[in-house]
Design a protein around this motif. Sequence first.
Motif, PDB file in Angstrom:
ATOM      1  N   ASP A 253     -34.076 -11.802   6.396  1.00  0.00           N
ATOM      2  CA  ASP A 253     -32.657 -12.157   6.375  1.00  0.00           C
ATOM      3  C   ASP A 253     -31.834 -11.202   7.234  1.00  0.00           C
ATOM      4  O   ASP A 253     -30.917 -11.621   7.947  1.00  0.00           O
ATOM      5  CB  ASP A 253     -32.112 -12.113   4.942  1.00  0.00           C
ATOM      6  CG  ASP A 253     -32.648 -13.228   4.059  1.00  0.00           C
ATOM      7  OD1 ASP A 253     -33.127 -14.237   4.594  1.00  0.00           O
ATOM      8  OD2 ASP A 253     -32.590 -13.077   2.824  1.00  0.00           O
ATOM      9  N   ARG A 254     -32.159  -9.916   7.151  1.00  0.00           N
ATOM     10  CA  ARG A 254     -31.390  -8.905   7.884  1.00  0.00           C
ATOM     11  C   ARG A 254     -31.497  -9.088   9.396  1.00  0.00           C
ATOM     12  O   ARG A 254     -30.564  -8.767  10.130  1.00  0.00           O
ATOM     13  CB  ARG A 254     -31.866  -7.498   7.500  1.00  0.00           C
ATOM     14  CG  ARG A 254     -31.515  -7.058   6.089  1.00  0.00           C
ATOM     15  CD  ARG A 254     -30.009  -6.856   5.934  1.00  0.00           C
ATOM     16  NE  ARG A 254     -29.657  -6.370   4.633  1.00  0.00           N
ATOM     17  CZ  ARG A 254     -29.511  -5.078   4.336  1.00  0.00           C
ATOM     18  NH1 ARG A 254     -29.731  -4.161   5.270  1.00  0.00           N
ATOM     19  NH2 ARG A 254     -29.159  -4.705   3.115  1.00  0.00           N
ATOM     20  N   PHE A 255     -32.637  -9.589   9.845  1.00  0.00           N
ATOM     21  CA  PHE A 255     -32.822  -9.807  11.276  1.00  0.00           C
ATOM     22  C   PHE A 255     -32.009 -11.012  11.764  1.00  0.00           C
ATOM     23  O   PHE A 255     -31.749 -11.139  12.956  1.00  0.00           O
ATOM     24  CB  PHE A 255     -34.306 -10.050  11.590  1.00  0.00           C
ATOM     25  CG  PHE A 255     -35.084  -8.791  11.827  1.00  0.00           C
ATOM     26  CD1 PHE A 255     -35.355  -8.358  13.109  1.00  0.00           C
ATOM     27  CD2 PHE A 255     -35.547  -8.035  10.765  1.00  0.00           C
ATOM     28  CE1 PHE A 255     -36.073  -7.197  13.338  1.00  0.00           C
ATOM     29  CE2 PHE A 255     -36.271  -6.885  10.972  1.00  0.00           C
ATOM     30  CZ  PHE A 255     -36.534  -6.455  12.261  1.00  0.00           C
ATOM     31  N   ALA A 256     -31.624 -11.893  10.846  1.00  0.00           N
ATOM     32  CA  ALA A 256     -30.887 -13.114  11.217  1.00  0.00           C
ATOM     33  C   ALA A 256     -29.392 -12.818  11.258  1.00  0.00           C
ATOM     34  O   ALA A 256     -28.642 -13.183  10.358  1.00  0.00           O
ATOM     35  CB  ALA A 256     -31.197 -14.232  10.231  1.00  0.00           C
ATOM     36  N   VAL A 257     -28.948 -12.140  12.308  1.00  0.00           N
ATOM     37  CA  VAL A 257     -27.530 -11.784  12.433  1.00  0.00           C
ATOM     38  C   VAL A 257     -26.733 -13.005  12.876  1.00  0.00           C
ATOM     39  O   VAL A 257     -27.245 -13.901  13.552  1.00  0.00           O
ATOM     40  CB  VAL A 257     -27.347 -10.631  13.442  1.00  0.00           C
ATOM     41  CG1 VAL A 257     -28.002  -9.367  12.924  1.00  0.00           C
ATOM     42  CG2 VAL A 257     -27.910 -10.996  14.811  1.00  0.00           C
ATOM     43  N   ASP A 258     -25.464 -13.047  12.476  1.00  0.00           N
ATOM     44  CA  ASP A 258     -24.570 -14.156  12.841  1.00  0.00           C
ATOM     45  C   ASP A 258     -25.157 -15.511  12.480  1.00  0.00           C
ATOM     46  O   ASP A 258     -25.018 -16.484  13.225  1.00  0.00           O
ATOM     47  CB  ASP A 258     -24.242 -14.108  14.340  1.00  0.00           C
ATOM     48  CG  ASP A 258     -23.546 -12.824  14.755  1.00  0.00           C
ATOM     49  OD1 ASP A 258     -22.761 -12.311  13.940  1.00  0.00           O
ATOM     50  OD2 ASP A 258     -23.811 -12.343  15.867  1.00  0.00           O
ATOM     51  N   ASP A 259     -25.817 -15.572  11.338  1.00  0.00           N
ATOM     52  CA  ASP A 259     -26.496 -16.801  10.934  1.00  0.00           C
ATOM     53  C   ASP A 259     -25.794 -17.380   9.714  1.00  0.00           C
ATOM     54  O   ASP A 259     -25.218 -16.650   8.899  1.00  0.00           O
ATOM     55  CB  ASP A 259     -27.962 -16.489  10.603  1.00  0.00           C
ATOM     56  CG  ASP A 259     -28.818 -17.743  10.566  1.00  0.00           C
ATOM     57  OD1 ASP A 259     -29.188 -18.224  11.644  1.00  0.00           O
ATOM     58  OD2 ASP A 259     -29.092 -18.224   9.463  1.00  0.00           O
ATOM     59  N   THR A 260     -25.842 -18.705   9.574  1.00  0.00           N
ATOM     60  CA  THR A 260     -25.134 -19.366   8.475  1.00  0.00           C
ATOM     61  C   THR A 260     -26.060 -19.853   7.376  1.00  0.00           C
ATOM     62  O   THR A 260     -25.583 -20.424   6.386  1.00  0.00           O
ATOM     63  CB  THR A 260     -24.332 -20.563   9.014  1.00  0.00           C
ATOM     64  OG1 THR A 260     -25.233 -21.465   9.676  1.00  0.00           O
ATOM     65  CG2 THR A 260     -23.265 -20.107  10.005  1.00  0.00           C
ATOM     66  N   LEU A 261     -27.366 -19.669   7.522  1.00  0.00           N
ATOM     67  CA  LEU A 261     -28.291 -20.147   6.495  1.00  0.00           C
ATOM     68  C   LEU A 261     -28.196 -19.279   5.243  1.00  0.00           C
ATOM     69  O   LEU A 261     -27.952 -18.065   5.327  1.00  0.00           O
ATOM     70  CB  LEU A 261     -29.720 -20.136   7.018  1.00  0.00           C
ATOM     71  CG  LEU A 261     -30.037 -21.088   8.173  1.00  0.00           C
ATOM     72  CD1 LEU A 261     -31.525 -21.058   8.484  1.00  0.00           C
ATOM     73  CD2 LEU A 261     -29.601 -22.506   7.854  1.00  0.00           C
ATOM     74  N   PRO A 262     -28.424 -19.858   4.056  1.00  0.00           N
ATOM     75  CA  PRO A 262     -28.401 -19.072   2.824  1.00  0.00           C
ATOM     76  C   PRO A 262     -29.466 -17.967   2.841  1.00  0.00           C
ATOM     77  O   PRO A 262     -30.494 -18.093   3.505  1.00  0.00           O
ATOM     78  CB  PRO A 262     -28.715 -20.111   1.737  1.00  0.00           C
ATOM     79  CG  PRO A 262     -28.360 -21.429   2.353  1.00  0.00           C
ATOM     80  CD  PRO A 262     -28.656 -21.294   3.809  1.00  0.00           C
ATOM     81  N   LYS A 263     -29.218 -16.913   2.098  1.00  0.00           N
ATOM     82  CA  LYS A 263     -30.149 -15.792   2.037  1.00  0.00           C
ATOM     83  C   LYS A 263     -31.256 -16.086   1.013  1.00  0.00           C
ATOM     84  O   LYS A 263     -31.152 -16.971   0.179  1.00  0.00           O
ATOM     85  CB  LYS A 263     -29.412 -14.510   1.660  1.00  0.00           C
ATOM     86  CG  LYS A 263     -28.308 -14.134   2.640  1.00  0.00           C
ATOM     87  CD  LYS A 263     -28.831 -14.000   4.062  1.00  0.00           C
ATOM     88  CE  LYS A 263     -27.730 -13.619   5.048  1.00  0.00           C
ATOM     89  NZ  LYS A 263     -28.210 -13.583   6.454  1.00  0.00           N
ATOM     90  N   SER A 264     -32.311 -15.315   1.101  1.00  0.00           N
ATOM     91  CA  SER A 264     -33.473 -15.526   0.234  1.00  0.00           C
ATOM     92  C   SER A 264     -33.163 -15.133  -1.212  1.00  0.00           C
ATOM     93  O   SER A 264     -32.267 -14.323  -1.481  1.00  0.00           O
ATOM     94  CB  SER A 264     -34.666 -14.720   0.752  1.00  0.00           C
ATOM     95  OG  SER A 264     -34.370 -13.342   0.772  1.00  0.00           O
ATOM     96  N   GLN A 265     -33.931 -15.721  -2.148  1.00  0.00           N
ATOM     97  CA  GLN A 265     -33.778 -15.434  -3.577  1.00  0.00           C
ATOM     98  C   GLN A 265     -35.155 -15.361  -4.234  1.00  0.00           C
ATOM     99  O   GLN A 265     -36.063 -16.098  -3.860  1.00  0.00           O
ATOM    100  CB  GLN A 265     -32.997 -16.548  -4.287  1.00  0.00           C
ATOM    101  CG  GLN A 265     -31.644 -16.867  -3.758  1.00  0.00           C
ATOM    102  CD  GLN A 265     -31.066 -18.086  -4.481  1.00  0.00           C
ATOM    103  OE1 GLN A 265     -31.035 -18.153  -5.720  1.00  0.00           O
ATOM    104  NE2 GLN A 265     -30.626 -19.065  -3.719  1.00  0.00           N
ATOM    105  N   TRP A 266     -35.275 -14.499  -5.226  1.00  0.00           N
ATOM    106  CA  TRP A 266     -36.484 -14.456  -6.054  1.00  0.00           C
ATOM    107  C   TRP A 266     -36.230 -15.362  -7.251  1.00  0.00           C
ATOM    108  O   TRP A 266     -35.329 -15.112  -8.058  1.00  0.00           O
ATOM    109  CB  TRP A 266     -36.763 -13.023  -6.476  1.00  0.00           C
ATOM    110  CG  TRP A 266     -38.111 -12.822  -7.119  1.00  0.00           C
ATOM    111  CD1 TRP A 266     -39.030 -13.746  -7.440  1.00  0.00           C
ATOM    112  CD2 TRP A 266     -38.664 -11.565  -7.505  1.00  0.00           C
ATOM    113  NE1 TRP A 266     -40.131 -13.185  -8.001  1.00  0.00           N
ATOM    114  CE2 TRP A 266     -39.944 -11.823  -8.056  1.00  0.00           C
ATOM    115  CE3 TRP A 266     -38.224 -10.241  -7.449  1.00  0.00           C
ATOM    116  CZ2 TRP A 266     -40.766 -10.811  -8.549  1.00  0.00           C
ATOM    117  CZ3 TRP A 266     -39.040  -9.237  -7.933  1.00  0.00           C
ATOM    118  CH2 TRP A 266     -40.308  -9.526  -8.463  1.00  0.00           C
ATOM    119  N   LEU A 267     -37.000 -16.438  -7.377  1.00  0.00           N
ATOM    120  CA  LEU A 267     -36.784 -17.442  -8.409  1.00  0.00           C
ATOM    121  C   LEU A 267     -37.724 -17.243  -9.589  1.00  0.00           C
ATOM    122  O   LEU A 267     -38.853 -16.771  -9.428  1.00  0.00           O
ATOM    123  CB  LEU A 267     -37.025 -18.852  -7.835  1.00  0.00           C
ATOM    124  CG  LEU A 267     -36.228 -19.256  -6.597  1.00  0.00           C
ATOM    125  CD1 LEU A 267     -36.659 -20.648  -6.146  1.00  0.00           C
ATOM    126  CD2 LEU A 267     -34.728 -19.211  -6.858  1.00  0.00           C
TER     127      LEU A 267
END
Length: 547
Positions: free
Chosen positions: A126-140
């Motif tokens: 997630d951190r590498f995806a700068v200026d991105d609009t996709l939701p961040k990861s979650q532990w389910l």
Amino acid sequence: MNRTTSVERLKTEEFDICIIGAGASGAGCALDAALRGYKVALIDRQDFASETSSKSTKLIHGGVRYLEQAFKKFDFAQLRQVRHGLEERHTVLRNAPHLARPLPLVTPVSSWFEGLYFSIGLRIYDRFAVDDTLPKSQWLTKEQVLARIPTLNRKKLHSGVLYYDGQLDDARYCLALVQSAAEAGTAVANYMEVRGFGFDQTGRINSVRMVDLLTAASLEVRAKLVINCTGPFSDMVRLMANPALPERIRPSKGVHAVLPWKLLQSDHAMLIPKTADGRVVFAIPFEGALMIGTTDTETDGNSMEPSLNVTEKKYLLDTLNPYLEHKISIGEVKSGFGGLRPLLAADPSKSTKTLLRDHEIEVDEKSGLLSLLGGKWTTYRLMAKDTIDEAEVNFSKKNACTTDKHILAGAENFDADTWKQIRDTHNLEEDIARHLAQKYGSRAQDVAALIKQDPNLKSRVSALYPFILAEAAYCARHEMAVTLRDFLARRIRLEIVDWEETLLSLPKVAAVMGAELGWDEAEMKRQTEVYSAVLRKFMSDADGDTL
């Protein structure tokens, strides 16, 4: 796009740049060069995206496996590739929202430690995806995972990590690039096979000799610069230009098996992080089916089109089954497809699984041939930018690349609710209307409008899928589909999701395309027989039988 007009241009005009290969990289280069003001020709020996560019896993991603390997091996080249992929991911999504969209992926884990490991890894992703609009990861939790993918093995499942990448229809995305390049002035033509080059007095290429495979006519296209974008076949073109060059490409075969959607029952994809050969495998919903892949097998790249065989089918199901509550039998596989990765190798001792999916621009000083080597779908635009930047050295120019903001064909004024207007205007069922909007974007109304001219075109290609005969007419008329397979495999994606239904659809599709393209009864029969043989060969290979 009119093929007759393009071929006439190829015969009579001189071009700044002639690009060989109309997959993602070649089409991307053509669009970039045309937008910078160059006069461009784009050719392919088969249909657009007929090779590697239509055989991908349909993901737009940075590569979670590359990230893991980068940290394990302190490999900064892998990190660079992840960064490039994630930088380009949002551009691919934004420039053609009808063909590309966010995709949630779940990684099932069997222990608390595995969950922590993948959760940390995907947060780094997630951190590498700068200026991105996709939701961040979650532990389910286990319950949250099962709510998303209800068919998983409950006993084995501890929890899961959710993250997002993008998904695209690779063949149609490539077609949108070709259409956009054509609309920017590029002369584009499929089924043009290169047979050699013409050279000036200094030994540099000044023309491309080719044969029109549809008419058997020979022609020579004059061009100031030639760019080789033929992926796994790059060495063939390089050696044609300069036989003294060393081979650079190590092709790798990757296959996917396609199963009924009900076996996963989810709009979420699944990442399987552990396989017997150290890869990751994805199970992904696509076109109403479940696609699982991919494999990695070294190949010489000179054989016939790769196809799914019974060993690969068993490998993929053996990888997926431990994660499912009810095991899938090998007889449930409906279809599959195989492609070649154009892996770039400096060290011939390395296996293809260790090679980077990165790219390199090669300039042959003797012939002047420019070759784009390696790469992957997600970074096609960056690859094209680097290539045309290098091409501009030949012209002593430095124009700005504008493809990062260039909206592709079908995405102009696209509205996600377009399908509702199509449904109401043409009295179409919802699945058909949604399909048309998602494949043709803002041009979907043009496809549906053909129904008013001929109500028979409202009929489905197959009763099981949302494709209609109006598409066959439209694609023959406006998208340069000139064979049954062009339409069924790449303009719509019926071939890759269901071989049996594709076979059953051939007579009705042949009748519609034949009317558009002027086929007589003999040509309709020939087209049907040729494509039937291809499909039956795929089915035979997958079943392990011999013809």
